[in-house]
Scaffold this motif. Structure first.
Motif, PDB file in Angstrom:
ATOM      1  N   MET A  59       0.805  -1.196  -0.082  1.00  0.00           N
ATOM      2  CA  MET A  59      -0.175  -0.053   0.049  1.00  0.00           C
ATOM      3  C   MET A  59       0.848   1.293  -0.039  1.00  0.00           C
ATOM      4  N   VAL A  60       1.989   1.329   0.674  1.00  0.00           N
ATOM      5  CA  VAL A  60       2.763   2.392   0.769  1.00  0.00           C
ATOM      6  C   VAL A  60       3.910   2.579  -0.157  1.00  0.00           C
ATOM      7  N   ALA A  61       3.876   3.424  -1.143  1.00  0.00           N
ATOM      8  CA  ALA A  61       4.941   3.712  -1.905  1.00  0.00           C
ATOM      9  C   ALA A  61       5.787   4.553  -1.249  1.00  0.00           C
ATOM     10  N   GLU A  62       5.558   5.748  -0.387  1.00  0.00           N
ATOM     11  CA  GLU A  62       6.546   6.572   0.304  1.00  0.00           C
ATOM     12  C   GLU A  62       5.654   6.975   1.685  1.00  0.00           C
ATOM     13  N   ALA A  63       6.875   7.069   2.601  1.00  0.00           N
ATOM     14  CA  ALA A  63       6.402   7.941   3.855  1.00  0.00           C
ATOM     15  C   ALA A  63       7.595   8.639   4.355  1.00  0.00           C
ATOM     16  N   LEU A  64       7.307   9.912   4.545  1.00  0.00           N
ATOM     17  CA  LEU A  64       8.359  10.814   5.127  1.00  0.00           C
ATOM     18  C   LEU A  64       8.086  11.657   6.332  1.00  0.00           C
ATOM     19  N   HIS A  65       8.905  11.788   7.207  1.00  0.00           N
ATOM     20  CA  HIS A  65       8.896  13.052   8.215  1.00  0.00           C
ATOM     21  C   HIS A  65       9.640  14.100   7.939  1.00  0.00           C
ATOM     22  N   GLY A  70      16.366  20.538   8.222  1.00  0.00           N
ATOM     23  CA  GLY A  70      17.019  19.288   7.557  1.00  0.00           C
ATOM     24  C   GLY A  70      16.268  18.483   6.444  1.00  0.00           C
ATOM     25  N   PRO A  71      16.815  17.527   6.065  1.00  0.00           N
ATOM     26  CA  PRO A  71      15.993  16.837   4.926  1.00  0.00           C
ATOM     27  C   PRO A  71      15.182  16.060   5.616  1.00  0.00           C
ATOM     28  N   PRO A  72      14.214  15.450   4.647  1.00  0.00           N
ATOM     29  CA  PRO A  72      13.105  14.679   5.141  1.00  0.00           C
ATOM     30  C   PRO A  72      13.671  13.230   5.400  1.00  0.00           C
ATOM     31  N   VAL A  73      13.210  12.358   6.252  1.00  0.00           N
ATOM     32  CA  VAL A  73      13.603  11.335   6.948  1.00  0.00           C
ATOM     33  C   VAL A  73      12.419   9.933   6.466  1.00  0.00           C
ATOM     34  N   PRO A  74      12.971   9.039   5.877  1.00  0.00           N
ATOM     35  CA  PRO A  74      11.894   8.017   5.420  1.00  0.00           C
ATOM     36  C   PRO A  74      11.519   7.267   6.410  1.00  0.00           C
ATOM     37  N   LEU A  75      10.424   6.871   6.586  1.00  0.00           N
ATOM     38  CA  LEU A  75       9.653   6.310   7.687  1.00  0.00           C
ATOM     39  C   LEU A  75       9.367   4.827   6.988  1.00  0.00           C
ATOM     40  N   SER A  76       9.510   3.894   7.839  1.00  0.00           N
ATOM     41  CA  SER A  76       8.972   2.308   7.674  1.00  0.00           C
ATOM     42  C   SER A  76       8.307   1.820   8.787  1.00  0.00           C
ATOM     43  N   SER A  77       7.846   0.838   8.595  1.00  0.00           N
ATOM     44  CA  SER A  77       7.178  -0.164   9.704  1.00  0.00           C
ATOM     45  C   SER A  77       7.396  -1.382   9.444  1.00  0.00           C
ATOM     46  N   ALA A  84       0.421   2.701  12.369  1.00  0.00           N
ATOM     47  CA  ALA A  84       1.386   2.092  11.121  1.00  0.00           C
ATOM     48  C   ALA A  84       2.669   3.120  11.338  1.00  0.00           C
ATOM     49  N   LEU A  85       2.562   4.231  11.912  1.00  0.00           N
ATOM     50  CA  LEU A  85       3.639   4.964  11.839  1.00  0.00           C
ATOM     51  C   LEU A  85       4.166   5.412  13.108  1.00  0.00           C
ATOM     52  N   SER A  86       5.569   5.514  13.379  1.00  0.00           N
ATOM     53  CA  SER A  86       6.056   6.098  14.506  1.00  0.00           C
ATOM     54  C   SER A  86       7.109   7.043  14.194  1.00  0.00           C
ATOM     55  N   VAL A  87       7.219   8.180  14.623  1.00  0.00           N
ATOM     56  CA  VAL A  87       7.900   9.295  14.335  1.00  0.00           C
ATOM     57  C   VAL A  87       8.582   9.991  15.613  1.00  0.00           C
ATOM     58  N   ASP A  88       9.967  10.147  15.483  1.00  0.00           N
ATOM     59  CA  ASP A  88      10.547  10.677  16.578  1.00  0.00           C
ATOM     60  C   ASP A  88      10.641  12.377  16.304  1.00  0.00           C
ATOM     61  N   LEU A  94       7.452  22.766  13.679  1.00  0.00           N
ATOM     62  CA  LEU A  94       6.306  22.232  13.060  1.00  0.00           C
ATOM     63  C   LEU A  94       7.154  21.066  12.003  1.00  0.00           C
ATOM     64  N   HIS A  95       6.463  20.090  12.138  1.00  0.00           N
ATOM     65  CA  HIS A  95       6.919  18.758  11.625  1.00  0.00           C
ATOM     66  C   HIS A  95       5.652  18.410  10.624  1.00  0.00           C
ATOM     67  N   ARG A  96       5.931  17.954   9.439  1.00  0.00           N
ATOM     68  CA  ARG A  96       5.129  17.343   8.489  1.00  0.00           C
ATOM     69  C   ARG A  96       5.382  15.887   8.306  1.00  0.00           C
ATOM     70  N   ILE A  97       4.176  15.168   8.170  1.00  0.00           N
ATOM     71  CA  ILE A  97       4.395  13.724   7.799  1.00  0.00           C
ATOM     72  C   ILE A  97       3.603  13.677   6.642  1.00  0.00           C
ATOM     73  N   THR A  98       4.276  12.882   5.609  1.00  0.00           N
ATOM     74  CA  THR A  98       3.583  12.433   4.292  1.00  0.00           C
ATOM     75  C   THR A  98       3.779  11.088   3.856  1.00  0.00           C
ATOM     76  N   THR A  99       2.698  10.720   2.911  1.00  0.00           N
ATOM     77  CA  THR A  99       2.545   9.462   2.616  1.00  0.00           C
ATOM     78  C   THR A  99       2.028   9.218   1.251  1.00  0.00           C
ATOM     79  N   VAL A 100       2.624   8.649   0.440  1.00  0.00           N
ATOM     80  CA  VAL A 100       2.246   8.249  -1.145  1.00  0.00           C
ATOM     81  C   VAL A 100       1.745   6.796  -1.176  1.00  0.00           C
ATOM     82  N   THR A 101       0.521   6.582  -1.740  1.00  0.00           N
ATOM     83  CA  THR A 101       0.131   5.163  -1.753  1.00  0.00           C
ATOM     84  C   THR A 101       0.520   4.682  -3.288  1.00  0.00           C
ATOM     85  N   HIS A 102       0.515   3.324  -3.265  1.00  0.00           N
ATOM     86  CA  HIS A 102       0.603   2.687  -4.647  1.00  0.00           C
ATOM     87  C   HIS A 102      -0.678   2.801  -5.336  1.00  0.00           C
ATOM     88  N   PRO A 103      -0.661   2.489  -6.689  1.00  0.00           N
ATOM     89  CA  PRO A 103      -1.979   3.058  -7.127  1.00  0.00           C
ATOM     90  C   PRO A 103      -2.972   1.691  -6.661  1.00  0.00           C
TER      91      PRO A 103
END
Length: 267
Positions: A59-65, A70-77, A84-88, A94-103
């Motif tokens: 389902m998850v193509a990409e998840a980033l913190h 600084g640069p975005p940090v890849p997230l995985s579980s 589904a997500l755990s973010v330090d 201000l923190h942003r969390i993004t997710t892109v799904t597979h088609p």
């Protein structure tokens, strides 16, 4: 109505109908502090009520913190993790969390169901044009991709803190941020491939604590922006859909890109 399929047996929990079709990242703590580990659910539902989804690689193509600096940090579980997500949150800001799904894919069972979908999302499209792109009169198949963003305030935000684009193909971005004490409204811009989208529909879903959510359709102005009223504590979800023509696979002749933006106010 219509049915959906995904690359795995997630089909039953990812409906794309007028009920239960928004997808968002839902932090479990609306007011974390710097140094906390924030856990968040993937949710699919309606009016900010819905089921949590597990982490699935299919389902998850990409998840980033995206931290304040600084640069975005890849997230995985691990497969099946829920939440589904755990973010330090190592720093204030201000923190942003993004997710892109597979088609994933949907086939509408009737023209009426397709028209209902367009009307619900406020899409000014001609259903007949989309039907005509199919290989058969009623082959109304669509591929869809989710682009979800969530804003989180960790501790005190410095003056000048602001949301910025994170590079999603379709995304909703706040001018400034929604966590300013006493703020009565915030401006949000809809971007497609980095450019503002004028005269487009954006759904605003709001849920006060302990109450059922409400939904209204806003329209972007010539700058691609909408004004979002901030009426106190609770969850705020904005959702926008863009449909583009594609060729294949199979009977698919159109692709929808869903952009969502979620934030929760604790004041």
């Amino acid at each position: 109505m219509f049915k959906t399929t995904l690359a795995v047996a997630l089909v039953a929990v990812l409906p794309l109908s007028s009920a239960a079709h928004e997808f968002w990242i839902d932090p479990q703590d609306p007011g974390p502090n710097a140094g906390d580990t924030l856990v968040a659910d993937f949710r699919v539902g309606d009016l900010l009520a819905g089921s949590s989804l597990p982490w699935l690689d299919t389902m998850v193509a990409e998840a980033l913190h995206h931290p304040p600096e600084g640069p975005p940090v890849p997230l995985s579980s691990l497969l099946g993790d829920r939440p589904a997500l755990s973010v330090d949150l190592t720093t204030e800001g201000l923190h942003r969390i993004t997710t892109v799904t597979h088609p994933a894919y949907v086939t509408f069972d009737s023209l009426a169901a397709f028209e209902e979908y367009l009307d619900y999302e406020g899409l000014d499209l001609k259903p007949d044009d989309h039907v005509a792109r199919g290989p058969a009169p009623m082959a109304i198949s669509e591929e869809y991709i989710r682009n979800a963003r969530t804003l989180v305030s960790a501790g005190t935000l410095e003056r000048g803190s602001a949301d910025t684009p994170t590079g999603l193909e379709h995304e909703l971005v706040v001018t400034g941020h929604p966590f300013e004490p006493g703020a009565e409204w915030v401006e949000v811009t809809l971007l497609w491939q980095g450019r503002p989208v004028p005269d487009a529909s954006v759904a605003l879903i709001r849920a006060l604590p302990g109450q059922e959510g409400t939904r209204r359709i806003l329209r972007t102005d010539a700058r691609g922006a909408v004004t979002v009223p901030l009426g106190g504590p609770g969850g705020y979800l904005l959702n926008a859909v863009r449909i583009v023509p594609v060729d294949g696979p199979g009977a698919v002749r159109r692709r929808s890109h869903w952009a969502s933006l979620f934030f929760e106010l604790s004041r």
